[in-house]
Motif scaffolding. Structure first.
Motif, PDB file in Angstrom:
ATOM      1  N   CYS A 245      -3.174   7.033   5.323  1.00 28.18           N
ATOM      2  CA  CYS A 245      -2.360   6.608   6.466  1.00 28.18           C
ATOM      3  C   CYS A 245      -1.765   7.813   7.197  1.00 28.18           C
ATOM      4  O   CYS A 245      -1.678   7.802   8.426  1.00 28.18           O
ATOM      5  N   CYS A 246      -1.370   8.820   6.442  1.00 29.38           N
ATOM      6  CA  CYS A 246      -0.869  10.049   7.078  1.00 29.38           C
ATOM      7  C   CYS A 246      -1.957  10.673   7.954  1.00 29.38           C
ATOM      8  O   CYS A 246      -1.704  11.063   9.096  1.00 29.38           O
ATOM      9  N   TYR A 247      -3.163  10.768   7.415  1.00 35.39           N
ATOM     10  CA  TYR A 247      -4.267  11.348   8.186  1.00 35.39           C
ATOM     11  C   TYR A 247      -4.591  10.503   9.412  1.00 35.39           C
ATOM     12  O   TYR A 247      -4.829  11.035  10.495  1.00 35.39           O
ATOM     13  N   ILE A 248      -4.591   9.190   9.260  1.00 35.00           N
ATOM     14  CA  ILE A 248      -4.863   8.292  10.388  1.00 35.00           C
ATOM     15  C   ILE A 248      -3.824   8.496  11.489  1.00 35.00           C
ATOM     16  O   ILE A 248      -4.152   8.492  12.673  1.00 35.00           O
ATOM     17  N   CYS A 249      -2.571   8.702  11.085  1.00 33.76           N
ATOM     18  CA  CYS A 249      -1.465   8.852  12.050  1.00 33.76           C
ATOM     19  C   CYS A 249      -1.261  10.289  12.503  1.00 33.76           C
ATOM     20  O   CYS A 249      -0.355  10.559  13.308  1.00 33.76           O
ATOM     21  N   GLY A 250      -2.064  11.206  12.003  1.00 35.72           N
ATOM     22  CA  GLY A 250      -1.912  12.609  12.397  1.00 35.72           C
ATOM     23  C   GLY A 250      -0.659  13.257  11.824  1.00 35.72           C
ATOM     24  O   GLY A 250      -0.098  14.172  12.426  1.00 35.72           O
ATOM     25  N   ILE A 251      -0.216  12.794  10.661  1.00 35.30           N
ATOM     26  CA  ILE A 251       0.961  13.348  10.002  1.00 35.30           C
ATOM     27  C   ILE A 251       0.488  14.330   8.935  1.00 35.30           C
ATOM     28  O   ILE A 251      -0.334  13.985   8.083  1.00 35.30           O
ATOM     29  N   LYS A 252       1.027  15.545   9.001  1.00 37.98           N
ATOM     30  CA  LYS A 252       0.613  16.597   8.079  1.00 37.98           C
ATOM     31  C   LYS A 252       1.079  16.284   6.659  1.00 37.98           C
ATOM     32  O   LYS A 252       2.228  15.937   6.425  1.00 37.98           O
ATOM     33  N   VAL A 253       0.143  16.426   5.712  1.00 34.82           N
ATOM     34  CA  VAL A 253       0.426  16.222   4.298  1.00 34.82           C
ATOM     35  C   VAL A 253       0.592  17.587   3.650  1.00 34.82           C
ATOM     36  O   VAL A 253      -0.262  18.457   3.791  1.00 34.82           O
ATOM     37  N   TYR A 254       1.704  17.768   2.927  1.00 32.68           N
ATOM     38  CA  TYR A 254       1.986  19.044   2.279  1.00 32.68           C
ATOM     39  C   TYR A 254       1.522  19.086   0.829  1.00 32.68           C
ATOM     40  O   TYR A 254       1.030  20.094   0.353  1.00 32.68           O
ATOM     41  N   GLU A 255       1.714  17.981   0.123  1.00 38.05           N
ATOM     42  CA  GLU A 255       1.374  17.959  -1.303  1.00 38.05           C
ATOM     43  C   GLU A 255       1.097  16.521  -1.730  1.00 38.05           C
ATOM     44  O   GLU A 255       1.768  15.601  -1.276  1.00 38.05           O
ATOM     45  N   VAL A 256       0.113  16.365  -2.620  1.00 42.07           N
ATOM     46  CA  VAL A 256      -0.230  15.042  -3.150  1.00 42.07           C
ATOM     47  C   VAL A 256      -0.358  15.151  -4.663  1.00 42.07           C
ATOM     48  O   VAL A 256      -0.973  16.077  -5.180  1.00 42.07           O
ATOM     49  N   LYS A 257       0.224  14.209  -5.347  1.00 40.52           N
ATOM     50  CA  LYS A 257       0.039  14.065  -6.795  1.00 40.52           C
ATOM     51  C   LYS A 257      -0.374  12.613  -6.991  1.00 40.52           C
ATOM     52  O   LYS A 257       0.425  11.703  -6.837  1.00 40.52           O
ATOM     53  N   TYR A 258      -1.655  12.405  -7.299  1.00 34.76           N
ATOM     54  CA  TYR A 258      -2.166  11.045  -7.437  1.00 34.76           C
ATOM     55  C   TYR A 258      -1.657  10.358  -8.703  1.00 34.76           C
ATOM     56  O   TYR A 258      -1.427   9.153  -8.694  1.00 34.76           O
ATOM     57  N   PHE A 259      -1.510  11.119  -9.782  1.00 37.73           N
ATOM     58  CA  PHE A 259      -0.972  10.546 -11.013  1.00 37.73           C
ATOM     59  C   PHE A 259      -0.457  11.662 -11.892  1.00 37.73           C
ATOM     60  O   PHE A 259      -1.067  12.725 -11.981  1.00 37.73           O
ATOM     61  N   GLN A 260       0.675  11.386 -12.522  1.00 40.08           N
ATOM     62  CA  GLN A 260       1.237  12.307 -13.504  1.00 40.08           C
ATOM     63  C   GLN A 260       2.007  11.494 -14.543  1.00 40.08           C
ATOM     64  O   GLN A 260       2.425  10.375 -14.281  1.00 40.08           O
ATOM     65  N   PHE A 261       2.206  12.098 -15.707  1.00 41.04           N
ATOM     66  CA  PHE A 261       2.885  11.411 -16.798  1.00 41.04           C
ATOM     67  C   PHE A 261       4.390  11.650 -16.773  1.00 41.04           C
ATOM     68  O   PHE A 261       5.000  11.946 -17.784  1.00 41.04           O
ATOM     69  N   LYS A 262       4.983  11.554 -15.599  1.00 46.54           N
ATOM     70  CA  LYS A 262       6.436  11.643 -15.456  1.00 46.54           C
ATOM     71  C   LYS A 262       6.833  10.882 -14.206  1.00 46.54           C
ATOM     72  O   LYS A 262       5.985  10.408 -13.460  1.00 46.54           O
ATOM     73  N   ASN A 263       8.134  10.748 -13.992  1.00 49.70           N
ATOM     74  CA  ASN A 263       8.643   9.993 -12.861  1.00 49.70           C
ATOM     75  C   ASN A 263       8.893  10.925 -11.682  1.00 49.70           C
ATOM     76  O   ASN A 263       9.562  11.926 -11.865  1.00 49.70           O
ATOM     77  N   PRO A 264       8.369  10.646 -10.510  1.00 49.98           N
ATOM     78  CA  PRO A 264       7.501   9.519 -10.170  1.00 49.98           C
ATOM     79  C   PRO A 264       6.088   9.763 -10.689  1.00 49.98           C
ATOM     80  O   PRO A 264       5.675  10.907 -10.874  1.00 49.98           O
ATOM     81  N   ASN A 265       5.361   8.682 -10.893  1.00 49.26           N
ATOM     82  CA  ASN A 265       4.000   8.797 -11.408  1.00 49.26           C
ATOM     83  C   ASN A 265       3.037   9.372 -10.388  1.00 49.26           C
ATOM     84  O   ASN A 265       1.971   9.851 -10.746  1.00 49.26           O
ATOM     85  N   GLY A 266       3.396   9.316  -9.119  1.00 46.30           N
ATOM     86  CA  GLY A 266       2.589   9.887  -8.063  1.00 46.30           C
ATOM     87  C   GLY A 266       3.426  10.000  -6.810  1.00 46.30           C
ATOM     88  O   GLY A 266       4.471   9.354  -6.699  1.00 46.30           O
ATOM     89  N   TYR A 267       2.992  10.849  -5.893  1.00 46.02           N
ATOM     90  CA  TYR A 267       3.737  11.013  -4.647  1.00 46.02           C
ATOM     91  C   TYR A 267       2.880  11.701  -3.598  1.00 46.02           C
ATOM     92  O   TYR A 267       1.878  12.339  -3.915  1.00 46.02           O
ATOM     93  N   VAL A 268       3.306  11.544  -2.352  1.00 43.32           N
ATOM     94  CA  VAL A 268       2.721  12.260  -1.213  1.00 43.32           C
ATOM     95  C   VAL A 268       3.894  12.829  -0.433  1.00 43.32           C
ATOM     96  O   VAL A 268       4.772  12.086   0.005  1.00 43.32           O
ATOM     97  N   ILE A 269       3.904  14.134  -0.297  1.00 47.23           N
ATOM     98  CA  ILE A 269       4.939  14.779   0.509  1.00 47.23           C
ATOM     99  C   ILE A 269       4.304  15.108   1.858  1.00 47.23           C
ATOM    100  O   ILE A 269       3.264  15.778   1.918  1.00 47.23           O
ATOM    101  N   HIS A 270       4.929  14.608   2.918  1.00 44.00           N
ATOM    102  CA  HIS A 270       4.381  14.795   4.254  1.00 44.00           C
ATOM    103  C   HIS A 270       5.503  15.024   5.243  1.00 44.00           C
ATOM    104  O   HIS A 270       6.670  14.795   4.948  1.00 44.00           O
ATOM    105  N   GLU A 271       5.117  15.481   6.430  1.00 51.95           N
ATOM    106  CA  GLU A 271       6.123  15.687   7.468  1.00 51.95           C
ATOM    107  C   GLU A 271       6.658  14.350   7.957  1.00 51.95           C
ATOM    108  O   GLU A 271       6.018  13.319   7.779  1.00 51.95           O
ATOM    109  N   GLY A 272       7.818  14.386   8.556  1.00 52.84           N
ATOM    110  CA  GLY A 272       8.410  13.182   9.133  1.00 52.84           C
ATOM    111  C   GLY A 272       7.848  12.919  10.516  1.00 52.84           C
ATOM    112  O   GLY A 272       7.036  13.682  11.035  1.00 52.84           O
TER     113      GLY A 272
END
Length: 175
Positions: A27-54
């Protein structure tokens, strides 16, 4: 009612976490929003995240926040559909492929709900943004409420209930 820690549920349903984060990223790519970091899955909280520009564009914020609900619901439904149709047509087939389809589809459906973090982004970038007009705020507010209801409801298995209802409803509509 049995209490199972959320991190155990996330480990057991990891395909849903991965698809949820991938949906945010797409969705970020579709909207032209820059993505800084992605973690699809990890064994801690949060289990995953996408950090992107506002964004100050309410439509883009809404799409990137709510996208996983749409993506996970559609993909989970499509994956679980063949096994569900067989089940509801009383042709129960418990071969390994059907079990994998049920597990993967149910896992993805369970992670369709957006997080409170997604709701907070919509509150900050849409509802509290003075540059955003009243109509986008009115249209967004109920979704923010639903996200919070989903987050609170997940404590009492609302996400699993949602997955089960979608898994049962779709084939009944088609069969």
């Amino acid at each position: 009612m049995m209490i199972i820690p959320g991190f155990i549920i996330s480990i057991l349903t990891f395909p849903g976490v991965i698809v949820h984060e991938l949906a945010h990223q797409i969705c970020c790519y579709i909207c032209g929003i820059k993505v800084y970091e992605v973690k699809y899955f990890q064994f801690k909280n949060p289990n995953g995240y996408v950090i992107h520009e506002g964004s100050n564009h309410p439509g883009k914020v809404f799409i990137t926040s709510m996208g996983p609900f749409i993506f996970n619901t559609i993909l989970g439904s499509l994956i679980i559909l063949p096994a569900s149709i067989q089940f509801f047509a009383f042709k129960v087939n418990s071969d390994i492929l059907n079990l994998i389809l049920v597990w993967a589809g149910f896992s993805i459906l369970m992670h369709a709900f957006c997080s409170t973090g997604d709701a907070k982004v919509m509150v900050q970038q849409i509802l509290k943004n003075k540059k955003v007009g009243i109509i986008p705020k009115i249209l967004t507010a109920p979704f923010v409420g639903l996200v919070y209801i989903g987050a609170v409801g997940s404590v009492v298995w609302l996400d699993a209930v949602y997955a089960a209802v979608v898994a049962m409803l779709l084939p009944n509509l088609l069969v």
